[in-house]
Motif scaffolding. Structure first.
Motif, short mmCIF file in Angstrom:
data_model
loop_
_atom_site.label_atom_id
_atom_site.label_comp_id
_atom_site.label_asym_id
_atom_site.label_seq_id
_atom_site.Cartn_x
_atom_site.Cartn_y
_atom_site.Cartn_z
N ALA A 93 -74.99 -48.66 -16.50
CA ALA A 93 -76.42 -48.67 -16.78
C ALA A 93 -76.81 -49.94 -17.54
O ALA A 93 -77.85 -50.55 -17.27
N TRP A 94 -75.99 -50.37 -18.50
CA TRP A 94 -76.29 -51.57 -19.29
C TRP A 94 -76.24 -52.82 -18.40
O TRP A 94 -77.09 -53.70 -18.51
N LEU A 95 -75.24 -52.89 -17.52
CA LEU A 95 -75.12 -54.04 -16.63
C LEU A 95 -76.28 -54.10 -15.64
O LEU A 95 -76.85 -55.16 -15.38
N GLU A 96 -76.65 -52.96 -15.04
CA GLU A 96 -77.74 -52.93 -14.06
C GLU A 96 -79.08 -53.23 -14.73
O GLU A 96 -80.00 -53.75 -14.09
N ALA A 97 -79.19 -52.90 -16.03
CA ALA A 97 -80.42 -53.21 -16.78
C ALA A 97 -80.38 -54.62 -17.35
O ALA A 97 -81.30 -55.01 -18.08
N GLN A 98 -79.33 -55.36 -17.02
CA GLN A 98 -79.17 -56.74 -17.48
C GLN A 98 -79.25 -56.84 -19.01
O GLN A 98 -79.85 -57.76 -19.58
N GLY A 99 -78.58 -55.89 -19.66
CA GLY A 99 -78.48 -55.92 -21.12
C GLY A 99 -79.67 -55.36 -21.84
O GLY A 99 -79.72 -55.40 -23.09
N ASP A 100 -80.67 -54.82 -21.15
CA ASP A 100 -81.86 -54.24 -21.79
C ASP A 100 -81.51 -52.84 -22.28
O ASP A 100 -81.36 -51.91 -21.48
N VAL A 104 -61.69 -49.84 -27.09
CA VAL A 104 -60.77 -49.35 -26.04
C VAL A 104 -60.19 -50.51 -25.24
O VAL A 104 -59.01 -50.54 -24.90
N THR A 105 -61.06 -51.51 -24.90
CA THR A 105 -60.62 -52.62 -24.05
C THR A 105 -61.48 -53.84 -24.31
O THR A 105 -62.58 -53.73 -24.87
N GLU A 106 -61.01 -54.98 -23.92
CA GLU A 106 -61.74 -56.23 -24.07
C GLU A 106 -62.72 -56.37 -22.90
O GLU A 106 -62.32 -56.56 -21.75
N LEU A 107 -64.03 -56.23 -23.17
CA LEU A 107 -65.03 -56.28 -22.11
C LEU A 107 -65.49 -57.70 -21.80
O LEU A 107 -65.70 -58.04 -20.63
N PRO A 167 -70.73 -64.42 -18.36
CA PRO A 167 -71.39 -64.05 -17.08
C PRO A 167 -70.41 -63.70 -15.96
O PRO A 167 -70.66 -62.76 -15.20
N ALA A 168 -69.30 -64.44 -15.83
CA ALA A 168 -68.35 -64.17 -14.74
C ALA A 168 -67.76 -62.78 -14.88
O ALA A 168 -67.57 -62.08 -13.88
N LYS A 169 -67.45 -62.38 -16.13
CA LYS A 169 -66.86 -61.04 -16.32
C LYS A 169 -67.90 -59.95 -16.06
O LYS A 169 -67.58 -58.90 -15.51
N ARG A 170 -69.15 -60.18 -16.48
CA ARG A 170 -70.19 -59.20 -16.19
C ARG A 170 -70.36 -59.03 -14.68
O ARG A 170 -70.49 -57.90 -14.17
N LEU A 171 -70.37 -60.14 -13.92
CA LEU A 171 -70.49 -60.09 -12.46
C LEU A 171 -69.32 -59.34 -11.84
O LEU A 171 -69.51 -58.49 -10.96
N ALA A 172 -68.11 -59.63 -12.28
CA ALA A 172 -66.92 -58.97 -11.73
C ALA A 172 -66.96 -57.47 -11.98
O ALA A 172 -66.61 -56.66 -11.11
N MET A 173 -67.42 -57.06 -13.18
CA MET A 173 -67.45 -55.63 -13.50
C MET A 173 -68.52 -54.91 -12.68
O MET A 173 -68.29 -53.78 -12.21
N ILE A 174 -69.69 -55.52 -12.48
CA ILE A 174 -70.73 -54.84 -11.70
C ILE A 174 -70.30 -54.71 -10.25
O ILE A 174 -70.59 -53.72 -9.57
N ILE A 175 -69.57 -55.73 -9.73
CA ILE A 175 -69.06 -55.64 -8.36
C ILE A 175 -68.05 -54.52 -8.26
O ILE A 175 -68.08 -53.70 -7.32
#
Length: 507
Positions: A450-457, A482-485, A490-498
């Motif tokens: 939800a956070w990623l799809e809302a682009q951090g909003d 729990v883990t290193e997010l 930006p590259a990591k955010r893109l990889a996670m949403i994919i």
């Protein structure tokens, strides 16, 4: 065209012989008419069938009145020659039926007839005109799905149902339903006898005589004659015998069409699979240079897929006298059509025209590839396949799916296919969060998505999950334990949403 000499030679094998011939045997024969004592109208034609006459003299008089060049009359040769004027006389053996002889004569003369367009024996329009002349009524020839194959040029007193049938290239659905209720189609399926269909003013129908057209036991179509009362016995015989001639024409047309379809199919396969001489192949198919779209169709009736698919292919490759915009092939369980133009709305309109021409119980699905140059047709074919496959994940979607609007879904489907083949990451932040959710009944994966799809909003993410924004902040801090997010990258955010889109489809 057929000459008198040709007619004499052929009919010699059917028990008919030339008794006298005051005209040239090279006389051209184009029309056939049959005597009907109950019909007072004037008849005109080159070949006169003197059915029911009792003498050669009577037959000759009738033939002269019809401006005929030759008359066929049953009987034996008299001892003395009679005055015949400019009419040749063929004597028919009494053991030969008029029905059999009429079928041969109509078929032979029509075989040699050319229309103004230069078309000969396969021109059903010429045959429809000849039948209309013989029967004195407008004629329509239809296939087994009530689609118009040909119609006579005679339009005198044409009723509304006939005009709508010709303009729409098939019998209107309300009229088809009427025929269904009256048992007309059931009769055609079971009987070779002509049937009179009563008038129905509500549907603009003045009345019809109809007879089935068959090849053996297979029904190929039907002949419809516009009339306000049943035809006489003689004209019924003409109609019945003419159905055999039409059957031969349809068989020849089918054989020719099947050969043309095979050639067309092979060329289209070359285009959609890729060929270095695409421009030459397009030229052979009669398609102009430019841009194209590949359309993929599948059709079925319940669990039966093959019959409906063949109907769709037949409809896509049949012009019914009008030019077809595209060229098609039947490959495996899919009909592929190369359609000129880049307009997606035109492609959808073409798909609708195919769907509307099929029986109502047929379910048809379609995918439309993106516009492509000739060398890009294999890519458009792949896109059409992928759009077609989207129907499986979009249940209830009946309209054609086009790549233009569905490319994002297709990209995700491609990634899901890659993930299913074992190429998705086996470890990483998403895997760790999913494992934590399973063990502790948390909602970290859903929160991250939800956070990623809302682009951090935070407010929008909280609204999606129906929680307070502070809850989102709290969960994000706990996830980091729990883990290193790496949410600041930006590259990591893109990889996670994919990865989330591929592994956890949105509800």
């Amino acid at each position: 065209m057929v000459t008198l000499d040709r007619l004499v030679n052929v009919l010699g094998g059917y028990g008919a012989r030339l008794w006298c011939c005051p005209v040239s045997r090279e006389t051209a024969l184009r029309d056939v008419v049959m005597h009907d004592a109950a019909d007072p109208r004037d008849l005109r034609g080159d070949v006169f069938l003197a059915v029911g006459t009792d003498s050669i003299a009577t037959a000759v008089d009738l033939a002269v009145a019809a401006h005929a060049s030759v008359v066929l009359v049953r009987g034996s040769a008299p001892d003395e020659r009679a005055e015949t004027g400019d009419v040749a006389v063929l004597l028919v053996d009494p053991d030969v039926s008029w029905g059999q002889l009429a079928g041969v004569v109509y078929g032979l003369v029509l075989e040699g007839r050319e229309t103004e367009s230069g078309r000969g024996p396969t021109d059903l329009f010429a045959l429809a005109d000849s039948l209309a002349d013989a029967l004195g009524s407008a004629v329509t020839i239809e296939d087994r799905l009530s689609r118009v194959l040909a119609y006579s040029s005679r339009q005198h007193l044409a009723d509304r149902a006939r005009l709508e049938t010709i303009l729409g290239r098939r019998v209107p659905e309300p009229v088809r339903d009427l025929f269904e209720r009256r048992g007309v189609f059931g009769h055609l399926a079971a009987s070779d006898e002509p049937l009179f269909v009563e008038a129905d003013p509500e549907h603009g129908l003045t009345g019809r005589m109809v007879v089935a057209v068959r090849a053996g036991r297979e029904m190929l179509g039907s002949i419809w004659v516009e009339c306000d009362r049943p035809l006489t016995d003689v004209l019924r015989a003409v109609l019945r015998d003419s159905s055999r001639t039409v059957g031969l024409h349809l068989l020849r047309s089918r054989a020719s069409a099947d050969l043309e379809r095979q050639v067309e199919s092979d060329l289209v396969i070359r285009l959609v699979e890729g060929t270095p001489d695409a421009a030459a192949v397009l030229s052979r198919l009669g398609l102009p240079p430019g841009r194209f779209r590949v359309i993929a169709l599948q059709a079925h009736i319940g669990d039966e897929r093959h019959a409906a698919l063949l109907l769709a292919f037949e409809r896509a490759t049949t012009g019914f006298g009008w030019s077809r915009p595209g060229r098609s092939t039947l490959f495996s369980n899919t009909v592929y059509t190369v359609l000129p133009g880049d307009d997606v709305d035109a492609a959808r309109a073409w798909v609708r025209s195919i769907r509307e021409a099929l029986p109502r119980q047929v379910t048809m699905l379609a995918g439309i590839g993106a516009g492509a140059a000739s060398a890009e047709l294999p890519a458009s074919r792949l896109e059409a396949d992928e759009c077609l496959a989207l129907h499986a994940v979009r249940p209830g979607t009946k309209s054609a799916i086009a790549y233009d609007e569905a490319w994002d879904d297709i990209l995700v489907q491609r990634l899901r296919a890659a993930a299913a083949s074992g190429r998705a990451p086996a470890r990483g932040p998403i895997t760790e969060l999913r494992r934590h959710d399973s063990a502790n009944a948390t909602s970290y994966v859903a929160t991250l998505r939800a956070w990623l799809e809302a682009q951090g909003d935070l407010a929008e993410a909280a609204e999606r999950l129906e929680v307070h924004p502070n809850t989102i902040r709290y969960r994000l801090r706990k996830m980091a334990e729990v883990t290193e997010l790496g949410l600041d990258q930006p590259a990591k955010r893109l990889a996670m949403i994919i990865e989330l889109a591929v592994s956890d489809p949105a509800p």
